[in-house]
Motif scaffolding. Structure first.
Motif, PDB file in Angstrom:
ATOM      1  N   GLU A 251     -17.498 -29.619 -16.574  1.00 57.04           N
ATOM      2  CA  GLU A 251     -18.745 -28.550 -16.328  1.00 57.04           C
ATOM      3  C   GLU A 251     -19.425 -28.404 -17.877  1.00 57.04           C
ATOM      4  O   GLU A 251     -19.275 -27.465 -18.537  1.00 57.04           O
ATOM      5  CB  GLU A 251     -18.419 -27.247 -15.570  1.00 57.04           C
ATOM      6  N   GLY A 252     -20.462 -29.415 -18.014  1.00 58.87           N
ATOM      7  CA  GLY A 252     -21.190 -29.318 -19.237  1.00 58.87           C
ATOM      8  C   GLY A 252     -22.439 -28.031 -19.081  1.00 58.87           C
ATOM      9  O   GLY A 252     -22.681 -27.616 -17.930  1.00 58.87           O
ATOM     10  N   ARG A 253     -22.847 -27.726 -20.029  1.00 56.18           N
ATOM     11  CA  ARG A 253     -24.205 -26.738 -19.982  1.00 56.18           C
ATOM     12  C   ARG A 253     -25.164 -27.313 -19.185  1.00 56.18           C
ATOM     13  O   ARG A 253     -25.858 -26.356 -18.649  1.00 56.18           O
ATOM     14  CB  ARG A 253     -24.700 -26.537 -21.501  1.00 56.18           C
ATOM     15  N   ASP A 254     -25.480 -28.587 -19.230  1.00 56.71           N
ATOM     16  CA  ASP A 254     -26.580 -29.100 -18.754  1.00 56.71           C
ATOM     17  C   ASP A 254     -26.546 -29.768 -17.126  1.00 56.71           C
ATOM     18  O   ASP A 254     -27.167 -30.436 -16.676  1.00 56.71           O
ATOM     19  CB  ASP A 254     -27.498 -30.118 -19.433  1.00 56.71           C
ATOM     20  N   GLY A 255     -25.168 -29.602 -16.655  1.00 58.10           N
ATOM     21  CA  GLY A 255     -24.598 -30.134 -15.568  1.00 58.10           C
ATOM     22  C   GLY A 255     -23.323 -30.814 -15.417  1.00 58.10           C
ATOM     23  O   GLY A 255     -22.825 -30.919 -16.615  1.00 58.10           O
ATOM     24  N   PRO A 256     -22.929 -31.529 -14.454  1.00 56.43           N
ATOM     25  CA  PRO A 256     -21.634 -32.246 -14.518  1.00 56.43           C
ATOM     26  C   PRO A 256     -21.607 -33.294 -15.351  1.00 56.43           C
ATOM     27  O   PRO A 256     -22.650 -34.163 -15.367  1.00 56.43           O
ATOM     28  CB  PRO A 256     -21.413 -32.423 -13.029  1.00 56.43           C
ATOM     29  N   LEU A 257     -20.262 -33.587 -15.894  1.00 57.96           N
ATOM     30  CA  LEU A 257     -20.290 -34.891 -16.619  1.00 57.96           C
ATOM     31  C   LEU A 257     -18.937 -35.653 -16.070  1.00 57.96           C
ATOM     32  O   LEU A 257     -18.026 -35.153 -16.129  1.00 57.96           O
ATOM     33  CB  LEU A 257     -20.105 -34.589 -18.135  1.00 57.96           C
ATOM     34  N   ILE A 258     -19.240 -36.745 -15.717  1.00 56.75           N
ATOM     35  CA  ILE A 258     -17.997 -37.819 -15.262  1.00 56.75           C
ATOM     36  C   ILE A 258     -17.068 -38.101 -16.311  1.00 56.75           C
ATOM     37  O   ILE A 258     -17.569 -38.742 -17.220  1.00 56.75           O
ATOM     38  CB  ILE A 258     -18.492 -38.817 -14.474  1.00 56.75           C
ATOM     39  N   MET A 259     -15.854 -37.546 -16.146  1.00 57.17           N
ATOM     40  CA  MET A 259     -14.662 -38.012 -16.816  1.00 57.17           C
ATOM     41  C   MET A 259     -13.953 -39.452 -16.273  1.00 57.17           C
ATOM     42  O   MET A 259     -13.899 -40.145 -17.129  1.00 57.17           O
ATOM     43  CB  MET A 259     -13.619 -36.874 -17.228  1.00 57.17           C
ATOM     44  N   GLU A 260     -13.949 -39.562 -15.302  1.00 55.62           N
ATOM     45  CA  GLU A 260     -13.135 -40.290 -14.696  1.00 55.62           C
ATOM     46  C   GLU A 260     -13.179 -40.565 -13.030  1.00 55.62           C
ATOM     47  O   GLU A 260     -13.339 -39.639 -12.500  1.00 55.62           O
ATOM     48  CB  GLU A 260     -11.515 -40.359 -15.074  1.00 55.62           C
ATOM     49  N   VAL A 261     -12.896 -41.645 -12.723  1.00 58.21           N
ATOM     50  CA  VAL A 261     -13.043 -42.047 -11.084  1.00 58.21           C
ATOM     51  C   VAL A 261     -11.713 -42.602 -10.807  1.00 58.21           C
ATOM     52  O   VAL A 261     -11.446 -43.692 -11.412  1.00 58.21           O
ATOM     53  CB  VAL A 261     -14.099 -42.844 -10.738  1.00 58.21           C
ATOM     54  N   ASN A 262     -10.957 -42.048  -9.955  1.00 60.27           N
ATOM     55  CA  ASN A 262      -9.632 -42.514  -9.658  1.00 60.27           C
ATOM     56  C   ASN A 262      -9.527 -43.133  -8.223  1.00 60.27           C
ATOM     57  O   ASN A 262     -10.046 -42.374  -7.252  1.00 60.27           O
ATOM     58  CB  ASN A 262      -8.646 -41.445  -9.696  1.00 60.27           C
ATOM     59  N   SER A 263      -8.908 -44.238  -7.962  1.00 62.11           N
ATOM     60  CA  SER A 263      -9.040 -44.973  -6.760  1.00 62.11           C
ATOM     61  C   SER A 263      -7.708 -44.454  -6.266  1.00 62.11           C
ATOM     62  O   SER A 263      -7.544 -44.978  -4.687  1.00 62.11           O
ATOM     63  CB  SER A 263      -8.908 -46.477  -6.945  1.00 62.11           C
ATOM     64  N   SER A 264      -6.724 -44.083  -6.673  1.00 64.03           N
ATOM     65  CA  SER A 264      -5.309 -43.327  -5.639  1.00 64.03           C
ATOM     66  C   SER A 264      -5.104 -41.911  -6.071  1.00 64.03           C
ATOM     67  O   SER A 264      -4.246 -41.576  -6.674  1.00 64.03           O
ATOM     68  CB  SER A 264      -4.302 -44.442  -6.185  1.00 64.03           C
ATOM     69  N   PRO A 265      -6.022 -41.223  -5.864  1.00 57.03           N
ATOM     70  CA  PRO A 265      -5.910 -39.754  -6.110  1.00 57.03           C
ATOM     71  C   PRO A 265      -4.742 -38.988  -5.155  1.00 57.03           C
ATOM     72  O   PRO A 265      -4.718 -39.377  -4.186  1.00 57.03           O
ATOM     73  CB  PRO A 265      -7.418 -39.198  -5.512  1.00 57.03           C
ATOM     74  N   GLY A 266      -4.002 -38.160  -5.941  1.00 58.83           N
ATOM     75  CA  GLY A 266      -3.047 -37.457  -5.058  1.00 58.83           C
ATOM     76  C   GLY A 266      -3.477 -36.262  -4.281  1.00 58.83           C
ATOM     77  O   GLY A 266      -4.546 -35.797  -4.626  1.00 58.83           O
ATOM     78  N   LEU A 267      -2.608 -36.062  -3.374  1.00 64.79           N
ATOM     79  CA  LEU A 267      -3.227 -35.076  -2.375  1.00 64.79           C
ATOM     80  C   LEU A 267      -2.599 -33.705  -2.430  1.00 64.79           C
ATOM     81  O   LEU A 267      -3.229 -32.776  -1.907  1.00 64.79           O
ATOM     82  CB  LEU A 267      -3.036 -35.819  -0.911  1.00 64.79           C
ATOM     83  N   GLU A 268      -1.470 -33.753  -3.060  1.00 63.71           N
ATOM     84  CA  GLU A 268      -0.789 -32.461  -2.822  1.00 63.71           C
ATOM     85  C   GLU A 268      -1.456 -31.328  -3.675  1.00 63.71           C
ATOM     86  O   GLU A 268      -1.467 -30.125  -3.051  1.00 63.71           O
ATOM     87  CB  GLU A 268       0.462 -32.652  -3.641  1.00 63.71           C
ATOM     88  N   GLY A 269      -2.058 -31.298  -4.878  1.00 65.42           N
ATOM     89  CA  GLY A 269      -2.736 -30.391  -5.356  1.00 65.42           C
ATOM     90  C   GLY A 269      -3.888 -29.924  -4.827  1.00 65.42           C
ATOM     91  O   GLY A 269      -4.009 -28.815  -4.714  1.00 65.42           O
ATOM     92  N   ILE A 270      -4.788 -30.765  -4.392  1.00 67.86           N
ATOM     93  CA  ILE A 270      -6.168 -30.684  -3.779  1.00 67.86           C
ATOM     94  C   ILE A 270      -5.822 -29.888  -2.180  1.00 67.86           C
ATOM     95  O   ILE A 270      -6.523 -29.000  -1.868  1.00 67.86           O
ATOM     96  CB  ILE A 270      -7.092 -31.687  -3.815  1.00 67.86           C
TER      97      ILE A 270
END
Length: 412
Positions: A251-270
């Protein structure tokens, strides 16, 4: 629908939830160990063996490829694609997301905001590289790292240079990024399915830890994204070529900044943080798209000599500005406009009556000689000298509308 979940962790939370969601919706589903496949290239048609026997037919696969087996996993998904089996995450998309440097190059090319980043190979260039990303403190990332492993916060330039030199002596590739201080210890994980964000959570690090990964003790809470942040997450996944992705943002001052894109995201946390049926949304997405296996447009549309896929940008001085597609002469020149991109929006199959404007980017299929003639001479000369983005690129690269260990085939 008969679905195969490719995973080495059948009892992991994510795999279990996906299997349950498929069964609840009346689908046939099996969890197949990714490493028990053999890619059969001896036949005239692409085939696969599983546990030593020919694989039966599947309508779709859902890859859950762990980072440690990326090479074989991508090859396996590619073989399924050759067999015309649908996959929401293509081999090309998985490869894009797993290569941290390539993923940032793609995002940068498409004007998606990322933290200031640089990649150097010579230790003598480290000092200038640190200055380019805004100076110390600076983030140093191993290109092969995952789940927060291999992410180092260097407090000052001398320490950063020493770390970089040490890593380079071991043959390790590292990436330097600006430390986004206003987002220290916090980030956003958005779960993208198809063309929308189905769930999002904020992850917060504990104590002095600056990495917010759940595996490192980070806490989670549900969050409602603003339209800009949601649009950025979806765009990042689409650029990678993924229809199912976990998109990590600062969460940058001027808007979102992409860090990484995951192709196999885990579901437990979300799912735990949001109490939403993310697994169900993923299965529904696959069911709605299963009739449309991925098509490599570059292969399918370039088999005719002299024809291909190209991007054409309308320059300010072009005679096409203000004309409709029908009046532009493109159709008469055997050129079809597949999409028109203007500003931040893309119009698929634009109508013949749509007026063209300076700066429009047209994705076209047709006679290459006709499209080549539309490139201004000055632009061709610029390309020959190595400057400026190519307004026309034959067979252009297309981007389609991305709590366990590495071997669990998921990231959180």
């Amino acid at each position: 629908m008969k679905l195969a979940i490719l995973s080495r962790a059948p009892h992991s939370y994510s795999t279990r939830r996906l299997r349950e969601a498929a069964l609840e919706r009346g689908h046939k589903v099996k969890v197949l160990n990714t490493l028990r496949f053999a890619i059969d290239l001896s036949s005239s048609l692409p085939q696969l063996q599983y546990r030593g026997a020919p694989l039966s037919h599947y309508d779709a696969i859902l890859p859950r490829i762990g980072a440690s087996i990326t090479f074989f996993g991508i090859a396996l998904v590619r073989q399924f694609e050759q067999m015309r089996v649908y996959t929401p995450n293509t081999s090309h998309g998985i490869a894009n997301s797993r290569d941290k440097l390539r993923s940032l190059q793609l995002l940068s090319r498409h004007n998606v905001r990322i933290p200031s980043s640089t990649f150097v190979r010579d230790r003598h260039d480290a000092s200038a590289a640190i200055d380019r990303v805004g100076g110390a403190p600076v983030i140093i990332k191993l290109l092969e790292g995952t789940q927060g492993v291999g992410v180092i916060l260097a407090p000052d330039a001398k320490v950063a240079e020493a770390i970089i030199e040490t890593l380079h002596t071991t043959g390790t590739n590292v990436l330097l990024q600006r430390f986004v201080s206003e987002s220290r210890g916090r980030d956003i994980r958005a779960l993208v399915v198809g063309d929308r964000v189905v769930a999002a959570m904020r992850r917060t690090a504990q104590g002095d830890e600056f990495r917010s990964n759940v595996h490192r003790g980070g806490t989670t809470e549900a969050v409602q994204l603003d339209p800009e942040t949601e649009r950025t997450a979806v765009q990042a996944a689409q650029i990678m070529g993924l229809r199912i992705a976990g998109v990590d943002m600062l969460e940058g001052r001027d808007g979102p900044l992409i860090m990484e894109v995951n192709s196999s995201p885990g579901l437990e946390g979300i799912e735990g943080a949001t109490q939403l049926d993310v697994a169900g949304a993923i299965i529904q997405e696959i069911d709605s798209q299963v009739a449309f296996p991925d098509v490599d447009v570059r292969q399918r549309l370039t088999v005719s000599v002299g024809y291909g896929v190209a991007e054409l940008r309308i320059p300010d001085e072009s005679a096409l500005v203000g004309q409709s597609i029908e009046a532009s002469g493109l159709l008469e020149s055997d050129v079809s406009v597949l999409t028109l991109t203007r500003g931040g929006g893309t119009v698929p199959n634009p109508r013949k009556t749509r007026l063209l404007a300076a700066g429009d980017l047209l994705l076209c299929f047709g006679r290459l000689e006709s499209m080549r003639a539309l490139v201004p001479t000055s632009t061709r000369n610029l390309r020959a000298l190595g400057g400026g983005p190519p307004p026309v690129a034959a067979a252009a690269e297309l981007q389609t509308p991305r709590g366990m260990d590495v071997d669990s085939d998921e990231t959180t």
